[in-house]
Enzyme design. Structure first.
Site, PDB file in Angstrom:
ATOM      1  CG  HIS A 222      41.967  21.842  26.622  1.00 64.39           C
ATOM      2  ND1 HIS A 222      40.589  21.994  26.700  1.00 64.39           N
ATOM      3  CD2 HIS A 222      42.348  21.205  27.755  1.00 64.39           C
ATOM      4  CE1 HIS A 222      40.166  21.473  27.836  1.00 64.39           C
ATOM      5  NE2 HIS A 222      41.203  20.982  28.487  1.00 64.39           N
ATOM      6  CB  CYS A 223      44.198  26.347  29.564  1.00 65.64           C
ATOM      7  SG  CYS A 223      45.144  26.755  31.066  1.00 65.64           S
ATOM      8  CG  MET A 224      47.491  21.557  31.583  1.00 67.10           C
ATOM      9  SD  MET A 224      48.769  20.286  31.475  1.00 67.10           S
ATOM     10  CE  MET A 224      50.229  21.227  31.925  1.00 67.10           C
TER      11      MET A 224
ATOM     12  CG  ASN B 205      38.979  20.653  32.901  1.00 60.34           C
ATOM     13  OD1 ASN B 205      39.414  20.047  31.931  1.00 60.34           O
ATOM     14  ND2 ASN B 205      37.884  20.283  33.542  1.00 60.34           N
ATOM     15  CG  ASN B 206      37.152  26.704  29.479  1.00 57.00           C
ATOM     16  OD1 ASN B 206      36.620  26.056  28.578  1.00 57.00           O
ATOM     17  ND2 ASN B 206      36.746  27.906  29.830  1.00 57.00           N
TER      18      ASN B 206
END
Length: 220
Positions: A93-95, A98-99
């Site tokens: 999950h890429c902060m 946000n996806n």
């Protein structure tokens, strides 16, 4: 201030400011695509598209049903607690976007990291040239240009961070494995990632070159 010292002009031609602006716009567009694109969410409609791709190549076994989504938990998929969806070939999950990063947007993730690294190196080079060169930057920069030095220091840290991400994902691509599968040695609990003796063996792997060539085809 974009012109800098004349002896460094060959490194930063007159069109370089425009190039930097264009590259930042491109990075922003890729970031939007990374954040808005479907990463490979498994739904009742998309299940049929993924279930044959992510069956065990040898046994056809699939993992149990996801208790949250109430859908078959396909091999290489994972339920993201932050997005509350199951993602095919879940990587992480890429902060920043946000996806989730999964089967459908992993290329955008790699491109975003690469273009950000290039932009940051170009920006740091311009800042150093503006101060009169590397040695003058190291000697007098913190006193004469404290704000500029703070920006360069921040860009150095972020560049190192992104280089680490890019290099590790290149290794993952060669192995045909995801960050989620490799982190905390989760592969030991995945029957398709080890042999009978518990040694790492990716049943989806096509060999280092084959994995890299098929990275863009989304077949892994």
């Amino acid at each position: 201030w974009w012109k800098g010292s004349e002896k460094y002009d060959f490194l930063f031609p007159t069109y370089e400011p425009l190039l930097l602006i264009i590259l930042y716009l491109v990075a922003y567009i890729i970031w939007l695509a990374l954040g808005l694109k479907d990463p490979g969410i498994i739904t009742s409609k998309s299940l049929s598209d993924y279930k044959f791709i992510y069956m065990d190549p040898e046994s056809g076994i699939r993992e149990p049903t996801c208790v949250t989504c109430n859908l078959p938990r396909l091999l290489r998929s994972h339920h993201c607690s932050q997005c509350n969806v199951c993602v095919a070939r879940f990587d992480h999950h890429c902060m920043f976007a946000n996806n989730c990063v999964g089967r459908e947007n992993r290329i955008e993730f790699e491109l975003f990291c690469l273009i950000c690294i290039f932009n940051q190196i170009l920006f740091m080079g311009r800042c150093i040239v503006y101060t009169g060169g590397f040695w003058n930057f190291m000697k007098n920069g913190p006193f004469d240009y404290p704000f500029l030095c703070a920006l360069v220091f921040w860009h150095i840290l972020f560049t190192i961070f992104q280089l680490h991400i890019v290099l590790t994902h290149i290794i993952y691509n060669f192995l045909g494995i995801t960050q989620y599968e490799l982190d905390q040695e989760r592969w030991k609990n995945k029957h398709y990632l080890h042999d009978e003796k518990g040694r790492f063996r990716n049943k989806f792997s096509r060999g280092p070159i084959g994995n890299l060539l098929h990275f863009c085809s989304k077949d892994l």
